[in-house]
Design a protein around this motif. Structure first.
Motif, PDB file in Angstrom:
ATOM      1  N   PRO A  59       0.798  -1.177  -0.023  1.00 30.58           N
ATOM      2  CA  PRO A  59      -0.062  -0.041   0.123  1.00 30.58           C
ATOM      3  C   PRO A  59       0.827   1.357   0.045  1.00 30.58           C
ATOM      4  O   PRO A  59       0.474   2.345  -0.556  1.00 30.58           O
ATOM      5  CB  PRO A  59      -0.752  -0.080   1.242  1.00 30.58           C
ATOM      6  N   LEU A  60       2.028   1.281   0.541  1.00 28.15           N
ATOM      7  CA  LEU A  60       3.040   2.347   0.578  1.00 28.15           C
ATOM      8  C   LEU A  60       3.547   2.525  -0.948  1.00 28.15           C
ATOM      9  O   LEU A  60       3.633   3.732  -1.283  1.00 28.15           O
ATOM     10  CB  LEU A  60       4.120   2.297   1.571  1.00 28.15           C
ATOM     11  N   ALA A  61       3.554   1.753  -1.581  1.00 27.73           N
ATOM     12  CA  ALA A  61       4.433   1.951  -2.856  1.00 27.73           C
ATOM     13  C   ALA A  61       3.285   2.296  -3.954  1.00 27.73           C
ATOM     14  O   ALA A  61       3.247   3.299  -4.680  1.00 27.73           O
ATOM     15  CB  ALA A  61       4.710   0.499  -3.508  1.00 27.73           C
ATOM     16  N   ALA A  62       1.757   1.899  -3.469  1.00 23.55           N
ATOM     17  CA  ALA A  62       0.729   2.427  -4.162  1.00 23.55           C
ATOM     18  C   ALA A  62       0.491   3.823  -4.067  1.00 23.55           C
ATOM     19  O   ALA A  62       0.378   4.687  -4.865  1.00 23.55           O
ATOM     20  CB  ALA A  62      -0.621   1.750  -3.679  1.00 23.55           C
ATOM     21  N   PHE A  63       0.592   4.484  -2.920  1.00 20.37           N
ATOM     22  CA  PHE A  63       0.581   5.667  -2.357  1.00 20.37           C
ATOM     23  C   PHE A  63       1.645   6.439  -2.998  1.00 20.37           C
ATOM     24  O   PHE A  63       1.477   7.779  -3.565  1.00 20.37           O
ATOM     25  CB  PHE A  63       0.654   5.728  -0.868  1.00 20.37           C
ATOM     26  N   ALA A  64       2.831   6.061  -3.043  1.00 22.10           N
ATOM     27  CA  ALA A  64       3.913   6.606  -3.285  1.00 22.10           C
ATOM     28  C   ALA A  64       3.867   6.903  -5.093  1.00 22.10           C
ATOM     29  O   ALA A  64       4.222   8.126  -5.617  1.00 22.10           O
ATOM     30  CB  ALA A  64       5.404   5.978  -3.054  1.00 22.10           C
ATOM     31  N   ALA A  65       3.166   6.101  -5.817  1.00 17.46           N
ATOM     32  CA  ALA A  65       2.905   6.079  -7.209  1.00 17.46           C
ATOM     33  C   ALA A  65       2.102   7.171  -7.508  1.00 17.46           C
ATOM     34  O   ALA A  65       2.141   7.978  -8.594  1.00 17.46           O
ATOM     35  CB  ALA A  65       2.398   4.731  -7.713  1.00 17.46           C
ATOM     36  N   ARG A  66       1.078   7.391  -6.612  1.00 17.72           N
ATOM     37  CA  ARG A  66      -0.275   8.587  -7.141  1.00 17.72           C
ATOM     38  C   ARG A  66       0.025   9.952  -6.420  1.00 17.72           C
ATOM     39  O   ARG A  66      -0.568  11.021  -6.913  1.00 17.72           O
ATOM     40  CB  ARG A  66      -1.505   7.667  -6.956  1.00 17.72           C
ATOM     41  N   VAL A  75      -2.913   5.102   5.381  1.00 20.73           N
ATOM     42  CA  VAL A  75      -2.557   3.944   4.528  1.00 20.73           C
ATOM     43  C   VAL A  75      -2.435   2.795   5.221  1.00 20.73           C
ATOM     44  O   VAL A  75      -1.932   2.713   6.217  1.00 20.73           O
ATOM     45  CB  VAL A  75      -1.410   4.191   3.689  1.00 20.73           C
ATOM     46  N   GLY A  76      -2.740   1.464   4.829  1.00 24.37           N
ATOM     47  CA  GLY A  76      -2.542   0.139   5.396  1.00 24.37           C
ATOM     48  C   GLY A  76      -3.722  -0.205   6.441  1.00 24.37           C
ATOM     49  O   GLY A  76      -4.602   0.341   6.491  1.00 24.37           O
ATOM     50  N   SER A  77      -3.438  -1.199   6.913  1.00 24.01           N
ATOM     51  CA  SER A  77      -4.195  -1.900   7.928  1.00 24.01           C
ATOM     52  C   SER A  77      -3.370  -2.393   9.203  1.00 24.01           C
ATOM     53  O   SER A  77      -2.596  -3.203   9.117  1.00 24.01           O
ATOM     54  CB  SER A  77      -4.915  -3.015   7.533  1.00 24.01           C
ATOM     55  N   PRO A  78      -3.457  -1.719  10.279  1.00 32.52           N
ATOM     56  CA  PRO A  78      -4.340  -0.576  10.663  1.00 32.52           C
ATOM     57  C   PRO A  78      -3.888   0.898   9.998  1.00 32.52           C
ATOM     58  O   PRO A  78      -2.689   0.957   9.586  1.00 32.52           O
ATOM     59  CB  PRO A  78      -4.175  -0.409  12.318  1.00 32.52           C
ATOM     60  N   PRO A  79      -4.886   1.638   9.833  1.00 32.32           N
ATOM     61  CA  PRO A  79      -4.429   2.803   8.879  1.00 32.32           C
ATOM     62  C   PRO A  79      -3.370   3.701   9.823  1.00 32.32           C
ATOM     63  O   PRO A  79      -3.544   3.976  11.000  1.00 32.32           O
ATOM     64  CB  PRO A  79      -5.819   3.416   8.891  1.00 32.32           C
ATOM     65  N   VAL A  80      -2.489   4.286   9.167  1.00 29.91           N
ATOM     66  CA  VAL A  80      -1.329   5.031   9.705  1.00 29.91           C
ATOM     67  C   VAL A  80      -1.391   6.319   8.740  1.00 29.91           C
ATOM     68  O   VAL A  80      -1.603   6.268   7.443  1.00 29.91           O
ATOM     69  CB  VAL A  80      -0.055   4.249   9.586  1.00 29.91           C
ATOM     70  N   LEU A  99       8.676   9.398   2.295  1.00 27.78           N
ATOM     71  CA  LEU A  99       7.337   9.285   2.943  1.00 27.78           C
ATOM     72  C   LEU A  99       7.692   9.326   4.459  1.00 27.78           C
ATOM     73  O   LEU A  99       8.669   9.104   4.968  1.00 27.78           O
ATOM     74  CB  LEU A  99       6.763   8.093   2.522  1.00 27.78           C
ATOM     75  N   LEU A 100       6.809  10.235   5.052  1.00 32.78           N
ATOM     76  CA  LEU A 100       6.605  10.125   6.624  1.00 32.78           C
ATOM     77  C   LEU A 100       5.546   9.587   7.135  1.00 32.78           C
ATOM     78  O   LEU A 100       4.534   9.673   6.783  1.00 32.78           O
ATOM     79  CB  LEU A 100       6.640  11.700   7.200  1.00 32.78           C
ATOM     80  N   LEU A 101       5.684   8.222   7.797  1.00 37.70           N
ATOM     81  CA  LEU A 101       4.847   7.293   8.347  1.00 37.70           C
ATOM     82  C   LEU A 101       4.672   7.710   9.680  1.00 37.70           C
ATOM     83  O   LEU A 101       5.758   7.619  10.582  1.00 37.70           O
ATOM     84  CB  LEU A 101       5.463   6.077   8.299  1.00 37.70           C
ATOM     85  N   GLY A 102       3.313   8.396  10.198  1.00 33.41           N
ATOM     86  CA  GLY A 102       3.058   8.587  11.491  1.00 33.41           C
ATOM     87  C   GLY A 102       3.176  10.063  11.734  1.00 33.41           C
ATOM     88  O   GLY A 102       3.186  10.955  10.698  1.00 33.41           O
ATOM     89  N   ALA A 103       3.370  10.524  13.033  1.00 33.30           N
ATOM     90  CA  ALA A 103       3.237  12.092  13.319  1.00 33.30           C
ATOM     91  C   ALA A 103       4.816  12.727  12.778  1.00 33.30           C
ATOM     92  O   ALA A 103       5.780  11.954  12.764  1.00 33.30           O
ATOM     93  CB  ALA A 103       3.123  12.157  14.924  1.00 33.30           C
ATOM     94  N   MET A 104       4.709  13.753  12.646  1.00 32.75           N
ATOM     95  CA  MET A 104       5.962  14.512  12.355  1.00 32.75           C
ATOM     96  C   MET A 104       7.206  14.370  13.336  1.00 32.75           C
ATOM     97  O   MET A 104       8.419  14.090  13.023  1.00 32.75           O
ATOM     98  CB  MET A 104       5.566  16.211  12.211  1.00 32.75           C
ATOM     99  N   ALA A 105       6.718  14.539  14.703  1.00 34.55           N
ATOM    100  CA  ALA A 105       7.866  14.319  15.672  1.00 34.55           C
ATOM    101  C   ALA A 105       8.331  12.892  15.903  1.00 34.55           C
ATOM    102  O   ALA A 105       9.558  12.615  16.289  1.00 34.55           O
ATOM    103  CB  ALA A 105       7.432  14.920  16.977  1.00 34.55           C
TER     104      ALA A 105
END
Length: 135
Positions: A59-66, A75-80, A99-105
């Motif tokens: 799902p991260l690759a699909a998100f990065a593509a678009r 994105v994902g399960s559980p959603p992040v 990509l940044l997964l989760g919160a900025m900090a």
């Protein structure tokens, strides 16, 4: 030249035979391994591509593509929450998205680049301790 004791001279013929026999067996076992590999290359080959199970979609690759710079989605399960924080072309000319997964900090970074047209893959960043991410 050193002289041998009578006891050592009596044991020498008995020690030579097992050592010679061991060397012969060792060399024959190596030959059988080589010949079995040479006679059965198909057993060592990888299975045909149609026999391999399909890889699950990333799902991260699909998100990065678009996604575009600054875009954020769950994105994902559980959603992040995932956000595109940087876009650039690699040295080889491939489009890449940081990509940044989760919160900025507290989030973690992931890097995806286009492998073939329409197919994106996770890649390892060249610089581990680069500049901090800015929104």
């Amino acid at each position: 030249m050193a002289t041998q004791s009578p006891a050592a001279a009596r044991m020498l013929p008995h020690l030579r035979l097992p050592a010679a026999l061991g060397l012969v067996l060792l060399s024959l076992s190596g030959c059988s391994m080589v010949s079995s590999r040479a006679s059965a290359p198909s057993a060592m080959a990888s299975p045909p591509m149609e026999d391999l199970p399909a890889r699950p979609a990333d799902p991260l690759a699909a998100f990065a593509a678009r996604a575009q710079l600054g875009q954020e989605e769950l994105v994902g399960s559980p959603p992040v929450p995932v956000r595109v924080v940087r876009t650039y072309n690699s040295g080889g000319g491939r489009p890449c998205r940081q990509l940044l997964l989760g919160a900025m900090a507290t989030g973690r970074q992931a890097l995806y680049c286009e492998a073939t047209p329409g197919q994106w893959e996770a890649v390892r960043p060249l610089l581990q301790n680069g500049p901090p991410i800015r929104p």
